[in-house]
Enzyme design. Structure first.
Site, PDB file in Angstrom:
ATOM      1  CB  THR A   1      -0.892   0.001   1.259  1.00 31.55           C
ATOM      2  OG1 THR A   1      -1.488   1.281   1.411  1.00 31.55           O
ATOM      3  CG2 THR A   1      -0.113  -0.318   2.530  1.00 31.55           C
ATOM      4  CG  ASP A   2      -1.126   4.978  -0.957  1.00 32.80           C
ATOM      5  OD1 ASP A   2      -1.646   4.327  -0.023  1.00 32.80           O
ATOM      6  OD2 ASP A   2      -1.748   5.865  -1.583  1.00 32.80           O
ATOM      7  CD  GLU A   3      -3.134   3.688   4.706  1.00 37.17           C
ATOM      8  OE1 GLU A   3      -2.819   3.545   5.891  1.00 37.17           O
ATOM      9  OE2 GLU A   3      -4.309   3.739   4.308  1.00 37.17           O
TER      10      GLU A   3
ATOM     11  CE1 TYR B   1      -3.398  -2.409   6.049  1.00 39.20           C
ATOM     12  CE2 TYR B   1      -3.137  -0.071   5.520  1.00 39.20           C
ATOM     13  CZ  TYR B   1      -3.294  -1.386   5.107  1.00 39.20           C
ATOM     14  OH  TYR B   1      -3.336  -1.675   3.766  1.00 39.20           O
TER      15      TYR B   1
ATOM     16  CE  LYS C   1      -0.274  -4.398   3.147  1.00 36.21           C
ATOM     17  NZ  LYS C   1      -0.740  -5.727   2.627  1.00 36.21           N
TER      18      LYS C   1
HETATM   19  P1  NAD Z   1     -10.165  -6.741   2.739  1.00 34.88           P
HETATM   20  O1  NAD Z   1     -10.098  -6.433   4.191  1.00 34.88           O
HETATM   21  O2  NAD Z   1     -11.391  -6.402   1.965  1.00 34.88           O
HETATM   22  O3  NAD Z   1      -9.892  -8.300   2.509  1.00 34.88           O
HETATM   23  C1  NAD Z   1      -8.901  -8.990   3.215  1.00 34.88           C
HETATM   24  C2  NAD Z   1      -9.111 -10.490   2.977  1.00 34.88           C
HETATM   25  O4  NAD Z   1      -8.044 -11.185   3.635  1.00 34.88           O
HETATM   26  C3  NAD Z   1     -10.415 -11.029   3.558  1.00 34.88           C
HETATM   27  O5  NAD Z   1     -11.027 -11.903   2.658  1.00 34.88           O
HETATM   28  C4  NAD Z   1      -9.975 -11.774   4.818  1.00 34.88           C
HETATM   29  O6  NAD Z   1     -10.815 -12.853   5.158  1.00 34.88           O
HETATM   30  C5  NAD Z   1      -8.594 -12.258   4.392  1.00 34.88           C
HETATM   31  N1  NAD Z   1      -7.710 -12.503   5.540  1.00 34.88           N
HETATM   32  C6  NAD Z   1      -7.482 -11.698   6.598  1.00 34.88           C
HETATM   33  N2  NAD Z   1      -6.623 -12.283   7.456  1.00 34.88           N
HETATM   34  C7  NAD Z   1      -6.296 -13.485   6.913  1.00 34.88           C
HETATM   35  C8  NAD Z   1      -5.436 -14.546   7.314  1.00 34.88           C
HETATM   36  N3  NAD Z   1      -4.768 -14.486   8.468  1.00 34.88           N
HETATM   37  N4  NAD Z   1      -5.324 -15.630   6.519  1.00 34.88           N
HETATM   38  C9  NAD Z   1      -6.019 -15.703   5.356  1.00 34.88           C
HETATM   39  N5  NAD Z   1      -6.854 -14.746   4.933  1.00 34.88           N
HETATM   40  C10 NAD Z   1      -6.985 -13.645   5.695  1.00 34.88           C
HETATM   41  O7  NAD Z   1      -8.877  -6.046   2.124  1.00 34.88           O
HETATM   42  P2  NAD Z   1      -8.690  -5.337   0.694  1.00 34.88           P
HETATM   43  O8  NAD Z   1      -9.120  -3.917   0.776  1.00 34.88           O
HETATM   44  O9  NAD Z   1      -9.203  -6.215  -0.366  1.00 34.88           O
HETATM   45  O10 NAD Z   1      -7.089  -5.307   0.626  1.00 34.88           O
HETATM   46  C11 NAD Z   1      -6.383  -6.412   0.094  1.00 34.88           C
HETATM   47  C12 NAD Z   1      -4.895  -6.116   0.140  1.00 34.88           C
HETATM   48  O11 NAD Z   1      -4.601  -4.935  -0.598  1.00 34.88           O
HETATM   49  C13 NAD Z   1      -4.370  -5.843   1.562  1.00 34.88           C
HETATM   50  O12 NAD Z   1      -3.111  -6.437   1.674  1.00 34.88           O
HETATM   51  C14 NAD Z   1      -4.254  -4.331   1.641  1.00 34.88           C
HETATM   52  O13 NAD Z   1      -3.237  -3.965   2.540  1.00 34.88           O
HETATM   53  C15 NAD Z   1      -3.907  -3.977   0.214  1.00 34.88           C
HETATM   54  N6  NAD Z   1      -4.335  -2.655  -0.278  1.00 34.88           N
HETATM   55  C16 NAD Z   1      -5.632  -2.245  -0.119  1.00 34.88           C
HETATM   56  C17 NAD Z   1      -6.029  -1.026  -0.657  1.00 34.88           C
HETATM   57  C18 NAD Z   1      -7.460  -0.536  -0.544  1.00 34.88           C
HETATM   58  O14 NAD Z   1      -7.727   0.610  -0.915  1.00 34.88           O
HETATM   59  N7  NAD Z   1      -8.408  -1.336  -0.088  1.00 34.88           N
HETATM   60  C19 NAD Z   1      -5.089  -0.216  -1.326  1.00 34.88           C
HETATM   61  C20 NAD Z   1      -3.772  -0.670  -1.430  1.00 34.88           C
HETATM   62  C21 NAD Z   1      -3.411  -1.883  -0.917  1.00 34.88           C
HETATM   63  O1  DAU Z   2      -4.086   4.080   0.585  1.00 31.34           O
HETATM   64  C1  DAU Z   2      -4.367   2.715   0.574  1.00 31.34           C
HETATM   65  C2  DAU Z   2      -5.158   2.346   1.796  1.00 31.34           C
HETATM   66  O2  DAU Z   2      -6.465   2.852   1.611  1.00 31.34           O
HETATM   67  C3  DAU Z   2      -5.184   0.848   2.040  1.00 31.34           C
HETATM   68  O3  DAU Z   2      -3.894   0.405   2.342  1.00 31.34           O
HETATM   69  C4  DAU Z   2      -6.128   0.497   3.190  1.00 31.34           C
HETATM   70  O4  DAU Z   2      -6.236  -0.917   3.324  1.00 31.34           O
HETATM   71  C5  DAU Z   2      -7.496   1.062   2.886  1.00 31.34           C
HETATM   72  O5  DAU Z   2      -8.385   0.819   3.960  1.00 31.34           O
HETATM   73  C6  DAU Z   2      -7.398   2.580   2.630  1.00 31.34           C
HETATM   74  O6  DAU Z   2      -7.034   3.287   3.850  1.00 31.34           O
HETATM   75  P1  DAU Z   2      -7.732   4.676   4.256  1.00 31.34           P
HETATM   76  O7  DAU Z   2      -7.544   4.864   5.695  1.00 31.34           O
HETATM   77  O8  DAU Z   2      -7.286   5.766   3.340  1.00 31.34           O
HETATM   78  O9  DAU Z   2      -9.269   4.318   3.865  1.00 31.34           O
HETATM   79  P2  DAU Z   2     -10.650   4.575   4.622  1.00 31.34           P
HETATM   80  O10 DAU Z   2     -11.731   4.209   3.666  1.00 31.34           O
HETATM   81  O11 DAU Z   2     -10.669   3.966   5.978  1.00 31.34           O
HETATM   82  O12 DAU Z   2     -10.654   6.158   4.813  1.00 31.34           O
HETATM   83  C7  DAU Z   2     -10.520   7.037   3.711  1.00 31.34           C
HETATM   84  C8  DAU Z   2     -10.501   8.457   4.260  1.00 31.34           C
HETATM   85  O13 DAU Z   2     -11.827   8.750   4.765  1.00 31.34           O
HETATM   86  C9  DAU Z   2      -9.566   8.665   5.424  1.00 31.34           C
HETATM   87  O14 DAU Z   2      -9.008   9.959   5.346  1.00 31.34           O
HETATM   88  C10 DAU Z   2     -10.465   8.565   6.659  1.00 31.34           C
HETATM   89  C11 DAU Z   2     -11.791   9.106   6.152  1.00 31.34           C
HETATM   90  N1  DAU Z   2     -13.012   8.528   6.765  1.00 31.34           N
HETATM   91  C12 DAU Z   2     -13.145   7.177   6.790  1.00 31.34           C
HETATM   92  C13 DAU Z   2     -14.246   6.568   7.342  1.00 31.34           C
HETATM   93  C14 DAU Z   2     -14.397   5.083   7.400  1.00 31.34           C
HETATM   94  C15 DAU Z   2     -14.007   9.358   7.259  1.00 31.34           C
HETATM   95  O15 DAU Z   2     -13.899  10.583   7.209  1.00 31.34           O
HETATM   96  N2  DAU Z   2     -15.107   8.764   7.804  1.00 31.34           N
HETATM   97  C16 DAU Z   2     -15.266   7.415   7.887  1.00 31.34           C
HETATM   98  O16 DAU Z   2     -16.302   6.953   8.448  1.00 31.34           O
END
Ligand code: NAD
Ligand code: DAU
Length: 339
Positions: free
Chosen positions: A125-127, A153, A157
Site C-alpha cells: 500500500t502507499d500508506e 496498519y 504492511k
Molecule cells: P479486505 O479487508 O477487503 O480483505 C482482506 C481479505 O483477507 C479477507 O477476505 C480476509 O478474510 C482475508 N484474511 C485476513 N486475514 C487473513 C489470514 N490471516 N489468513 C487468510 N486470509 C486472511 O482487504 P482489501 O481492501 O481487499 O485489501 C487487500 C490487500 O490490498 C491488503 O493487503 C491491503 O493492505 C492492500 N491494499 C488495499 C487497498 C485498498 O484501498 N483497499 C489499497 C492498497 C493496498
Molecule cells: O491508501 C491505501 C489504503 O487505503 C489501504 O492500504 C487500506 O487498506 C485502505 O483501507 C485505505 O485506507 P484509508 O484509511 O485511506 O481508507 P478509509 O476508507 O478507511 O478512509 C478514507 C478516508 O476517509 C480517510 O481519510 C479517513 C476518512 N473517513 C473514513 C471513514 C471510514 C471518514 O472521514 N469517515 C469514515 O467513516
C-alpha cells in the site's frame, strides 16, 4: 499456470480472481482465505463452479496448513492480498495486524522457499510512505520515498514489505511488490469510506466525516489495480517495487458531497466527528515507473467509476445487507457512537 491468491474473499482479492479467470481462462486459481469478518464466501459464488478455481479456508499464519496446500497444489505463483486492512481497527487492536500482515507474510514466503516458486507477489500500500503535506501539491510518492509509517496498519504492511525484500536478498526468493493508492469499486467492505457513505445515504443516516474532511486520498478503480498486478506478475522485474495510482486526488468531504449528489440526498446528513488518531493528510502516487516499464495506465475515470460503484451498491443490496445487519452493527456502534 497455477496461482495461489490469498485473501481472495475480500474486496481487491475477489476482483483480482474475477479478472484472472476472465483474462487467463487456462490458469488455475486457488483462493486461500481465513474468512475473517472482511472475507465473504458469497462474493466468490460466480466462480465456485469453475473447474479452474478452488477455494480453501485457511489462515496464512497456519504453517502446517499452508505447507500442505503447497504440497497439493505446487503453485507457480503466490499473490498475497490477505491482510487486516482497516486503519481504524488497527488503532483499536494492533496485534492481529502484526500477526496476519507480518507473520502471515513470512509463513507464505517460507512455503515458497521450501517448495519453490516462480514468483511471490506482495500486495502492499502507499500508506507505507506515510503522508504528504497539503500545501506541497508538487510532492508525490515514488518508489524511492522513504518508508515512514503512521498507523499500526501501515507499520505492519511496511514490516511485511521489508521482509519481502529481505527474502529476495538473503534467499534469492523471486519477489515483486506493488504499492497502490486507495481502491474503490464492487465488493468494497462497508467499513471503508466510500461504501460506508453510500450505505448510510441509502438509510438516511448521518455521514460521519473525520475532522474537517480535508484529507486527500488518490482513488483508483479496483479493476485498474487488478490489471496492474497482472502485468507485474508476468512482466515485472524480480526484486522491484511498483507504485500504482492514477493521479486522482480528492478531499474526503468532496467525495461525500458527490455521493450525496448522486443519490439525491441532502448534504445536511454530513456530520463532522472526532478525527482519526494520527490521521494521514494526503496520499499521492507517482506512477511513472509502472507506466514506463510495463505500459500500465488507469482506464476508468473517477467520474465514471464512482457512478458504476454507486449503481453496484444499489443493485447488490443482497450482498451488503447481511453484512451491515450482522456483527458489523456492534463495530459501527463502538466506532461511531459518541464520536
Ligand atoms: P479486505 O479487508 O477487503 O480483505 C482482506 C481479505 O483477507 C479477507 O477476505 C480476509 O478474510 C482475508 N484474511 C485476513 N486475514 C487473513 C489470514 N490471516 N489468513 C487468510 N486470509 C486472511 O482487504 P482489501 O481492501 O481487499 O485489501 C487487500 C490487500 O490490498 C491488503 O493487503 C491491503 O493492505 C492492500 N491494499 C488495499 C487497498 C485498498 O484501498 N483497499 C489499497 C492498497 C493496498
Ligand atoms: O491508501 C491505501 C489504503 O487505503 C489501504 O492500504 C487500506 O487498506 C485502505 O483501507 C485505505 O485506507 P484509508 O484509511 O485511506 O481508507 P478509509 O476508507 O478507511 O478512509 C478514507 C478516508 O476517509 C480517510 O481519510 C479517513 C476518512 N473517513 C473514513 C471513514 C471510514 C471518514 O472521514 N469517515 C469514515 O467513516
Amino acid at each position: 499456470m497455477n496461482i495461489i491468491v490469498t485473501g481472495g474473499a475480500g474486496f481487491i482479492g475477489s476482483n483480482f480472481i474475477f479478472h484472472m479467470l476472465k483474462e487467463h481462462p487456462d490458469y488455475r486459481i486457488v483462493c486461500l482465505d481465513k474468512l475473517t469478518y472482511a472475507g465473504n464466501l458469497s462474493t466468490l459464488e460466480p466462480v465456485m463452479d469453475n473447474p479452474n478455481f478452488r477455494f480453501v479456508k485457511l489462515d496464512i499464519c497456519d504453517r502446517e496448513g499452508v505447507y500442505k496446500l503447497f504440497e497439493e497444489e505446487h503453485p507457480d505463483m503466490v499473490v498475497n492480498f490477505a491482510a487486516e486492512s482497516h486503519v481504524d481497527r488497527s488503532i483499536e487492536n494492533p496485534e492481529v495486524f502484526l500477526q496476519t500482515n507480518i507473520i502471515g507474510t513470512a509463513t507464505l514466503m517460507d512455503a515458497c522457499r521450501k517448495y519453490g516458486i516462480k514468483r511471490y507477489h506482495q500486495v502492499s500500500t502507499d500508506e507505507v510512505y506515510g503522508d504528504l503535506p497539503l500545501d506541497r501539491p508538487d510532492l508525490f510518492f515514488t518508489e524511492e520515498t522513504p518508508i515512514h509509517t503512521s498507523s499500526p496498519y501501515s507499520s505492519s504492511k511496511a514490516g511485511a514489505d521489508l521482509l519481502v525484500l529481505a527474502y529476495n536478498r538473503t534467499y534469492g526468493l523471486p519477489v515483486t511488490i506493488s504499492r497502490c493508492s486507495n481502491n474503490y469499486g464492487p465488493y468494497h467492505f462497508p467499513e471503508k469510506l466510500i461504501p460506508l457513505m453510500i450505505i448510510n445515504c441509502l438509510h438516511d443516516k448521518p455521514l460521519p466525516v473525520y475532522g474537517e474532511g480535508l484529507n486527500v486520498r488518490d482513488w483508483l478503480y479496483v479493476e485498474d489495480h487488478c490489471r496492474a498486478i497482472d502485468l507485474i506478475i508476468h512482466n515485472g522485474k524480480v526484486g522491484e517495487v511498483y507504485n500504482v495510482g492514477g493521479h486522482n486526488e480528492m478531499k474526503n468531504i468532496d467525495i461525500v458531497k458527490l455521493i450525496c449528489k448522486e443519490l439525491g440526498k441532502p448534504e445536511t446528513l454530513i456530520t463532522h466527528v472526532t478525527d482519526r488518531k494520527g490521521h494521514d493528510m494526503r496520499y499521492a502516487i507517482d506512477p511513472t515507473k509502472i507506466h514506463n516499464d510495463l505500459g500500465w495506465l488507469p482506464e476508468t475515470k473517477f467520474a465514471d467509476g464512482i457512478k458504476k460503484t454507486i449503481q453496484w451498491y444499489l443493485d447488490n443490496e443482497d450482498w451488503w445487507q447481511p453484512i451491515v445487519s450482522g456483527e458489523y452493527q456492534d463495530y459501527y456502534e463502538k466506532m461511531y457512537k459518541n464520536r
